[in-house]
Design a protein around this motif. Structure first.
Motif, PDB file in Angstrom:
ATOM      1  N   PHE A  23      18.416  81.989  24.213  1.00 21.04           N
ATOM      2  CA  PHE A  23      19.107  81.036  23.217  1.00 21.04           C
ATOM      3  C   PHE A  23      20.500  80.856  23.639  1.00 21.04           C
ATOM      4  N   HIS A  78      21.767  75.159   6.942  1.00 21.60           N
ATOM      5  CA  HIS A  78      22.402  75.301   8.208  1.00 21.60           C
ATOM      6  C   HIS A  78      21.702  74.082   9.163  1.00 21.60           C
ATOM      7  N   GLU A  80      21.972  73.323  12.328  1.00 24.73           N
ATOM      8  CA  GLU A  80      21.389  73.730  13.544  1.00 24.73           C
ATOM      9  C   GLU A  80      20.163  73.730  13.871  1.00 24.73           C
ATOM     10  N   ASP A  82      17.466  75.021  14.897  1.00 23.41           N
ATOM     11  CA  ASP A  82      16.573  76.274  14.927  1.00 23.41           C
ATOM     12  C   ASP A  82      16.038  76.387  13.636  1.00 23.41           C
ATOM     13  N   HIS A  83      16.924  75.676  12.605  1.00 20.46           N
ATOM     14  CA  HIS A  83      16.749  75.718  11.172  1.00 20.46           C
ATOM     15  C   HIS A  83      16.356  74.338  10.439  1.00 20.46           C
ATOM     16  N   HIS A 144      27.236  80.160  10.423  1.00 18.11           N
ATOM     17  CA  HIS A 144      27.810  80.293  11.887  1.00 18.11           C
ATOM     18  C   HIS A 144      28.298  78.824  12.262  1.00 18.11           C
ATOM     19  N   ASP A 163      22.052  82.412   9.064  1.00 14.32           N
ATOM     20  CA  ASP A 163      22.204  83.281  10.192  1.00 14.32           C
ATOM     21  C   ASP A 163      22.881  84.417   9.898  1.00 14.32           C
ATOM     22  N   TYR A 191      22.960  90.467  17.856  1.00 12.95           N
ATOM     23  CA  TYR A 191      23.301  88.749  17.362  1.00 12.95           C
ATOM     24  C   TYR A 191      24.572  88.730  16.767  1.00 12.95           C
ATOM     25  N   SER A 221      17.736  84.004   8.499  1.00 15.53           N
ATOM     26  CA  SER A 221      17.125  82.776   8.966  1.00 15.53           C
ATOM     27  C   SER A 221      16.392  83.370  10.343  1.00 15.53           C
ATOM     28  N   HIS A 222      16.804  84.598  10.745  1.00 15.40           N
ATOM     29  CA  HIS A 222      16.371  85.047  12.060  1.00 15.40           C
ATOM     30  C   HIS A 222      15.696  86.601  11.744  1.00 15.40           C
TER      31      HIS A 222
END
Ligand code: FEO
Length: 401
Positions: A23, A78, A80, A82-83, A144, A163, A191, A221-222
């Motif tokens: 990642f 967010h 980014e 990944d979302h 983030h 995040d 993380y 979210s993760h």
């Protein structure tokens, strides 16, 4: 591909990335999840989406609950990818849905996607009614990215902070208490160290906002969802990390050419051990930098060792320092050491790095030509013992305040 009902009418509909191992430089040896949440009320809402290649998986889950065409709101906490990587495709499947984001989020989404419809922007405390529930929005800039925000449902005491409080874990369990607090906490710490470490001040601000929101479930979210007493435990951990609090612990990070720096590193470790201080030693040839950063998260002392190669440090150490500098750990004690043949720049560069990080430097670097003699190794051991003494005294003085 089952959706998981977290509370009546509220579902986890995210994607599980079992194969993710990198990642942006962070070793995700356990994979990850991208958590999307579906709230079924008079207005149907999806909070966040998944990486683009898990769109079908997310949709398969959503379709078991509702017809996607009936989705009224897509909330982007967010930008980014990944979302938000599936946001545009979800919008195509839900043509009447209104996208909601922070103002920074809107700018980011419009930069990434050709979105034709108006994006509604929200600021701190804004609310929408979705039927018997309301949703409020709480920007948490830099946790983030500048656009990041939390979505909160007061009727359900449910916080969706994106995040924040996340962990990179792929699993079929959805709640922390199903997998066990300790393994999830370990990954939450990794993380934090690799993603959120530079933003202590902003995390403290986010925690202040979150403390005013009565919460019995946190859906990051993760990874896994926090509920019950685990909420208090992870919030306390975040408060400690965001304040750069450290334990009586030292980390030695080094690489070596002909074993001289290796011998010095082990002599230093012996000093910490003799003084009874917790110490870990990490050879850059055998440890991933993202795991070393996790060690550093709660360590008071960071000791850096490299021989001199071509008038500078070894490239492994150079890469590590670049990563470390970006994550900007604060309130550390630094110590540099190394071996050399003629130039001797390696340990000096490490010492300068430590000073540039504004860490305390109680000792000058130990720089040994060619092979450390018994007196050099004794000096390293002594330094470890003295550093241990300083750490214990300082942390005891802090605890007494
Ligand atoms: Fe999980 Fe900042 O994205």
């Amino acid at each position: 591909m089952k959706p998981i009902e977290m509370k009546p009418g509220i579902y986890w509909v995210g994607g599980i990335d079992w194969d993710l191992r990198n990642f942006h430089g962070y070793l995700t040896q356990l994979g990850s999840t991208y958590n999307a949440y579906l709230i079924v009320d008079e207005k149907i809402t999806v909070v966040d989406t998944v990486k683009h290649y898990l769109f079908d998986e997310m949709m398969a889950r959503i379709k078991q609950i509702v017809d996607p065409e009936k989705i009224d709101y897509i909330i982007s906490n967010h930008v980014e990818m990944d979302h938000s990587g599936s946001l545009l495709k979800l919008k195509e499947a839900a043509p009447n849905a209104e996208i909601i984001s922070s103002p920074f989020g809107k700018r980011g989404l419009l930069s990434h996607f050709d979105i034709k419809d108006e994006i509604r922007t929200v600021k701190e405390g804004d609310r929408i009614s979705i039927g018997k529930r309301t949703l409020s929005f709480h920007p948490i800039s830099m946790v983030h990215w500048p656009d990041s925000m939390m979505t909160y449902c007061p009727e359900e005491k449910l916080l969706l902070p994106n995040d924040a409080f996340g962990q990179h874990i792929a699993s079929n369990e959805r709640f922390v208490d199903e997998l066990g607090f300790e393994p999830v906490y370990t990954e939450a710490a990794k993380y934090y160290a690799n993603i959120v470490f530079p933003f202590g001040q902003q995390v403290r601000k986010a925690l202040e906002i979150a403390s005013k929101l009565e919460t019995n479930m946190i859906g990051p979210s993760h990874g896994l969802i926090w509920r019950g007493e685990d909420i208090c435990r992870i919030v306390q951990a975040y408060a400690k990390w965001a304040n750069y609090e450290s334990e009586n612990k030292a980390v030695i990070v080094y690489d070596t050419m002909w074993e001289s720096t290796h011998k010095m590193a082990y002599a230093l470790m012996e000093g910490f051990e003799e003084a009874g201080l917790k110490v870990v030693i990490r050879n850059l040839q055998t440890n991933h930098i993202s795991d070393i950063i996790t060690d550093i998260l709660t360590a008071r002392a960071v000791c850096l060792g490299s021989p001199t190669l071509n008038c500078t440090i070894l490239p492994t150490m150079g890469g590590f320092l670049s990563y470390l500098k970006g994550l900007s750990p604060q309130k550390k004690i630094g110590f540099a050491f190394g071996s050399y043949g003629w130039g001797g720049q390696g340990a000096k560069e490490l010492h300068q790095f430590v000073k540039d990080m504004n860490w305390e430097t109680p000792f000058e670097p130990v720089n040994v030509q060619y092979i450390p003699k018994p007196e050099h190794l004794a000096q390293m051991k002594q330094t470890g013992m003295k550093l241990a003494e300083i750490i214990v005294e300082q942390n005891a003085a802090k605890a007494a305040v």
